[in-house]
Design a protein around this motif. Structure first.
Motif, PDB file in Angstrom:
ATOM      1  N   ARG A  32       0.837  -1.206   0.000  1.00  0.00           N
ATOM      2  CA  ARG A  32       0.000   0.000   0.000  1.00  0.00           C
ATOM      3  C   ARG A  32       0.870   1.254   0.000  1.00  0.00           C
ATOM      4  N   LEU A  33       1.938   1.246   0.790  1.00  0.00           N
ATOM      5  CA  LEU A  33       2.793   2.421   0.883  1.00  0.00           C
ATOM      6  C   LEU A  33       3.565   2.670  -0.416  1.00  0.00           C
TER       7      LEU A  33
ATOM      8  N   ARG B  85       1.500   3.933  -3.493  1.00  0.00           N
ATOM      9  CA  ARG B  85       1.152   5.363  -3.494  1.00  0.00           C
ATOM     10  C   ARG B  85       2.096   6.167  -4.370  1.00  0.00           C
ATOM     11  N   GLU B  86       3.323   5.689  -4.534  1.00  0.00           N
ATOM     12  CA  GLU B  86       4.338   6.435  -5.282  1.00  0.00           C
ATOM     13  C   GLU B  86       4.696   5.792  -6.623  1.00  0.00           C
TER      14      GLU B  86
ATOM     15  N   THR C  80       3.267   4.628  -9.254  1.00  0.00           N
ATOM     16  CA  THR C  80       1.961   4.632  -9.902  1.00  0.00           C
ATOM     17  C   THR C  80       2.074   4.413 -11.409  1.00  0.00           C
TER      18      THR C  80
ATOM     19  N   THR D 106       6.733   9.525   2.035  1.00  0.00           N
ATOM     20  CA  THR D 106       5.328   9.125   1.978  1.00  0.00           C
ATOM     21  C   THR D 106       4.798   8.661   3.326  1.00  0.00           C
ATOM     22  N   ARG D 107       3.571   9.051   3.593  1.00  0.00           N
ATOM     23  CA  ARG D 107       2.842   8.606   4.784  1.00  0.00           C
ATOM     24  C   ARG D 107       1.416   8.297   4.374  1.00  0.00           C
ATOM     25  N   TYR D 108       0.858   7.268   4.984  1.00  0.00           N
ATOM     26  CA  TYR D 108      -0.539   6.956   4.696  1.00  0.00           C
ATOM     27  C   TYR D 108      -1.436   7.823   5.579  1.00  0.00           C
ATOM     28  N   GLU D 109      -2.729   7.705   5.361  1.00  0.00           N
ATOM     29  CA  GLU D 109      -3.661   8.572   6.086  1.00  0.00           C
ATOM     30  C   GLU D 109      -3.526   8.464   7.602  1.00  0.00           C
TER      31      GLU D 109
ATOM     32  N   GLN E 265       4.358   4.963   7.878  1.00  0.00           N
ATOM     33  CA  GLN E 265       5.408   5.178   6.899  1.00  0.00           C
ATOM     34  C   GLN E 265       6.398   4.024   6.957  1.00  0.00           C
TER      35      GLN E 265
END
Length: 390
Positions: free
Chosen positions: A90-91, A94-95, A97, A203-206, A210
């Motif tokens: 998931r982490l 996010r980047e 893509t 990057t950090r999730y909601e 991280q």
């Protein structure tokens, strides 16, 4: 005692497909011997897909050996199981893509053109060293932000880890771990940069989650290694298949729009990963009627599954017009290769460019030596000539 098939012979490494066909005809799961010891090998397509999606087959070897020492480079999602795998994927997703990959197209084309400019200045070249290796290596290093001067060292480490001796692999793992730790610290302290590794650091999730320092090292290793090794073999194996099948080569030259299907057939016919990495039974299981004890290892032979006549008509025929995909060259299930779109992009650019720029492309007569790895499949060298140059 049941028969154990020996897969360490040189003849098997040169052409494993007759052995896989014989084993498949006898059943989908077999006990085999590799350079790393005995393991279970899955060769049937349906059983392979089932095994790749079976949560009882773990990827994290540490779950079976708590307290075992390990290198930070193994803290990656390829060697993790849910829920940790879910979190890591998931982490990074996010980047890494599809938009970021698609944006690489002009740069992939430029690198390809530059490499072909240099290669076409010679009558004969090793296509691995001239194109198949430097293209994906340059792309993934630029994407992650690895300095130019460090790429040769990284290539040596990667080769030792994947194809070298156990001792050489252990040394290379330590060196790569130390290098990546320093690179990440440099990026962390050096201010914002527009590369994927810097983005992963930030990057950090909601929920604020991280990547930890070890997880950053592991993710960088996985993206660097998988980000070039797969494409090296895809391009080399694909070009080799075309040169060995002149009718298919002529069809692709006549209609370059066939390239997407051609790449899929290259992946199915002689894909870049011969087997998956190891899985381990978390509990006693039965796979296609074969009892596997807790802790025993399992390899899934993607190359064998993708030539299963139960799934593919005339599976040993290379046909770039073959309808449908259905191959598992990039895996299946939660560990499906995250870098598959990038590998496809690079092959779809490099192979048509090579065919366009080298109308007289031909194999140099002589034996082809294959890399000594049961996991990856690709020629160590692929000597080609340009009998006619533009």
């Amino acid at each position: 005692m049941a028969h154990v098939e020996d897969l360490t012979a040189e003849a098997f490494g040169q052409d494993p497909y007759p052995t896989y066909a014989r084993l498949r005809a006898e059943g989908p799961v077999h006990r085999v011997r590799t350079a790393d010891g005995e393991t279970w090998l899955v060769v049937g397509h349906d059983t392979a897909r089932a095994a790749l999606a079976d949560p009882r087959l773990a990827k994290d070897f540490r779950s079976l050996a708590p307290g075992m020492d390990y290198s930070p480079v193994t803290s990656n999602m390829l060697e993790a199981d849910p829920p940790r795998h879910t979190r890591l994927r998931r982490l990074v997703a996010r980047e890494f893509t599809s938009r970021r990959v698609a944006a690489l197209l002009p740069r992939v084309q430029q690198i390809t053109d530059d490499l072909l400019d240099a290669a076409l200045g010679h009558d004969t070249v090793d296509l691995v060293e001239a194109l198949a290796l430097p293209l994906p290596m340059t792309v993934i290093c630029e994407l992650l932000g690895v300095p130019d001067l460090d790429r040769d060292a990284f290539r040596r480490w990667s080769n030792d880890i994947i194809s070298g001796t156990a001792a050489a692999g252990e040394v290379a793992l330590g060196a790569m771990s130390e290098y990546l730790t320093e690179l990440i610290e440099d990026k962390r302290c050096g201010g914002p940069r527009d590369d994927l590794l810097s983005a992963l650091i930030r990057t950090r999730y909601e929920d604020g989650d991280q990547l930890s320092p070890d997880e950053l090292v592991g993710m960088a290793f996985l993206l660097l290694a998988a980000g070039h090794e797969t494409t090296v073999n895809l391009i080399a194996n694909g070009v080799l298949a075309l040169l060995r099948h002149p009718g298919q080569l002529a069809a692709l030259r006549a209609d370059p729009a066939l390239i997407d299907g051609a790449v899929e057939e290259m992946l199915r016919y002689d894909g870049p990963a011969e087997t998956t990495t190891w899985r381990f039974a978390k509990e006693p299981i039965t796979l296609a009627g074969t009892a596997i004890r807790r802790g025993e290892s399992v390899l899934v032979a993607l190359a064998a599954a993708d030539r299963d006549p139960e799934r593919f008509a005339e599976p040993d025929t290379f046909d770039i017009r073959r309808s449908g995909q259905g191959h598992i060259a990039f895996g299946h299930g939660i560990h499906y290769c995250l870098g598959a779109p990038l590998a496809r992009l690079e092959a779809r650019v490099a192979i048509p460019a090579l065919l366009d720029r080298a109308p007289g492309l031909a194999l140099v007569p002589g034996p082809i030596s294959w890399r000594p790895s049961v996991v990856l499949r690709g020629p160590a060298r692929l000597m080609v000539s340009f009998s006619k140059r533009p």
